[in-house]
Design an enzyme around this catalytic site. Structure first.
Site, PDB file in Angstrom:
ATOM      1  N   LYS A 183     -46.906 -11.059 -17.293  1.00  0.00           N
ATOM      2  CA  LYS A 183     -46.762 -10.651 -18.628  1.00  0.00           C
ATOM      3  C   LYS A 183     -48.032 -10.214 -19.252  1.00  0.00           C
ATOM      4  CE  LYS A 183     -42.448 -11.587 -19.292  1.00  0.00           C
ATOM      5  NZ  LYS A 183     -41.987 -11.728 -17.681  1.00  0.00           N
TER       6      LYS A 183
HETATM    7  C1  LIG Z   1     -36.858 -10.361 -21.683  1.00  0.00           C
HETATM    8  C2  LIG Z   1     -37.305 -11.688 -21.109  1.00  0.00           C
HETATM    9  N1  LIG Z   1     -36.749 -12.876 -21.615  1.00  0.00           N
HETATM   10  C3  LIG Z   1     -37.158 -14.317 -21.169  1.00  0.00           C
HETATM   11  C4  LIG Z   1     -37.878 -14.380 -19.942  1.00  0.00           C
HETATM   12  C5  LIG Z   1     -38.332 -15.527 -19.404  1.00  0.00           C
HETATM   13  O1  LIG Z   1     -39.661 -15.838 -19.283  1.00  0.00           O
HETATM   14  P1  LIG Z   1     -40.192 -17.101 -18.359  1.00  0.00           P
HETATM   15  O2  LIG Z   1     -40.211 -16.698 -17.213  1.00  0.00           O
HETATM   16  O3  LIG Z   1     -41.621 -17.320 -19.141  1.00  0.00           O
HETATM   17  O4  LIG Z   1     -39.137 -18.121 -18.637  1.00  0.00           O
HETATM   18  C6  LIG Z   1     -38.276 -12.877 -19.270  1.00  0.00           C
HETATM   19  C7  LIG Z   1     -39.225 -13.121 -18.018  1.00  0.00           C
HETATM   20  O5  LIG Z   1     -39.311 -12.175 -17.420  1.00  0.00           O
HETATM   21  C8  LIG Z   1     -37.892 -11.632 -19.908  1.00  0.00           C
HETATM   22  O6  LIG Z   1     -38.369 -10.648 -19.114  1.00  0.00           O
END
Ligand SMILES: Cc1ncc(COP(=O)(O)O)c(C=O)c1O
Length: 382
Positions: A183
């Site tokens: 990210k």
């Molecule tokens: C749009 C979106 N929401 C939520 C998430 C979830 O993130 P995390 O991996 O920190 O749980 C991601 C992860 O790629 C995402 O792209």
């Protein structure tokens, strides 16, 4: 050539701050986490920030605190990662999948308004600021207010992102950020929940750690009896350890520098791929400087001689890492079968998905790398 799809930059104070945590002898949630929350809230202009171990956890806690429960309907774009929808299922509620605008992959006020008419009584919207571009928040908030819909912003891609001169973080009821390894800033794994609502914050803080009514850190620093705590709800284990928060603090120091580096990549792509007949480029509605530029994609259109998967193979053979954001959720077995979803109901997402290829975007890419990527794309699309 070997250009990976993404590359983490931890060359700032990451090691220094992690060393401080290790030397302190307290590796789980403590002072670094509290400091990270404080700095993050200040940066995005939100009242309360709560660090957790993923954006998925943040989304789950957000939906729980908003009272989403069995039988409730929650709008979720089909063009997103499964986390945006799965948390709704954790709570026994049902996602209602929305098509998105072609070119941005954002839910628009018009799409939402139409969905509300078809699904009266829906409780909430999970709004994804896709790729790091803010959705039309004025329009979306107006529809939400008119119909009593709670707004959870999935800002996993959107730090730092602005909407009309204000940071994403305090528009909806709750905003959830991701610090996953690829990210815009990372803590390895991690997330942050931001809200201006004190009641939501209190609930989230309790549920983040087993439903216990006191922080562990508070228990070890407060003057009152440190053994005493109560369990007021069956909570979760979603706290962010200080080792991760230390990395986050170092990354925060460079968040704006990283964003400028990604914007440079995006602008290079726009300049060198503009007018290429076989590809559609993403649409940026606002100023480029408001966009976090987490993702930059091309969509191969009907003029491209190669179909998407063959194109990806050829680009990968040329030493360029790529990805696909996303195979839409209406095509995923679980959601498709459980809700009887049909591709024809999501024409814009389908058009995007058929041709989408996500290109590398990170500050470490040189102009030479970017030129090579553009030349390779142009060669392949003829
Ligand atoms: C749009 C979106 N929401 C939520 C998430 C979830 O993130 P995390 O991996 O920190 O749980 C991601 C992860 O790629 C995402 O792209």
């Amino acid at each position: 050539m070997n250009i990976p799809f993404s590359k983490v930059d931890c060359s700032g104070n990451e090691l220094k701050y992690v060393k401080e945590v290790i030397e302190s002898g307290w590796l789980t949630t403590a002072g670094k986490c509290v400091e990270f929350e404080k700095q993050f809230a200040a940066k995005v202009g939100g009242k309360y920030a709560c660090a957790v171990n993923s954006a998925t956890a943040a989304l789950h806690l957000a939906a729980e605190a908003l009272g989403i429960g069995p039988g409730d309907k929650v709008f979720v774009p089909t063009m997103t990662f499964t986390a945006s929808a799965e948390v709704i299922r954790y709570l026994g509620a049902d996602p209602v999948f929305l098509d998105v605008e072609y070119g941005t992959c954002l839910v628009t006020p018009e799409i939402l308004e139409k969905a509300v008419k078809q699904n009266p009584g829906a409780k909430a919207l999970v709004l994804v600021h896709f790729g790091g571009q803010s959705a039309d928040l004025d329009g979306i908030l107006a529809v939400c207010r008119r119909h009593g819909i709670k707004l959870i912003e999935d800002a996993a891609h959107a730090f730092p992102t602005q909407y009309k001169g204000k940071m994403i973080g305090s528009f909806g009821d709750v905003t959830c950020f991701s610090f996953y390894a690829n990210k815009t800033i990372t803590t390895g794994e991690g997330g942050m929940l931001v809200t201006d609502d004190e009641a939501i914050y209190k609930r989230v803080k309790t549920m983040r750690l087993h439903g216990i009514n006191r922080d562990i850190w508070d228990r070890f620093t407060a003057k009152k009896a440190n053994w005493e705590y109560d369990v007021v709800a069956p909570g979760y284990k979603y706290n962010m350890p200080d080792v991760n928060a230390a990395i986050g603090l170092a990354q925060m120091e460079r968040a704006d520098e990283f964003r400028v580096g990604r914007q440079r990549c995006a602008e290079f792509y726009y300049k060198h791929l503009a007018g290429v007949a076989g590809v559609d480029l993403p649409v940026c509605h606002g100023p480029s400087a408001d966009h976090s530029w987490h993702l930059f994609w091309i969509v191969l259109n009907e003029k491209c001689p190669l179909e998407r998967n063959a194109f990806i193979d050829r680009v990968n053979e040329a030493g360029i890492g790529t990805s696909v954001h996303y195979k839409p959720l209406h095509r995923m077995t679980y959601y498709r079968d459980r809700y009887g979803l049909k591709p024809d109901d999501y024409p814009n997402a389908e058009r995007h998905w058929r041709g989408v290829v996500t290109l590398p975007v990170y500050p470490g890419l040189s102009d030479e790398d970017l030129a090579y990527i553009c030349e390779t794309v142009k060669k392949l699309v003829g």
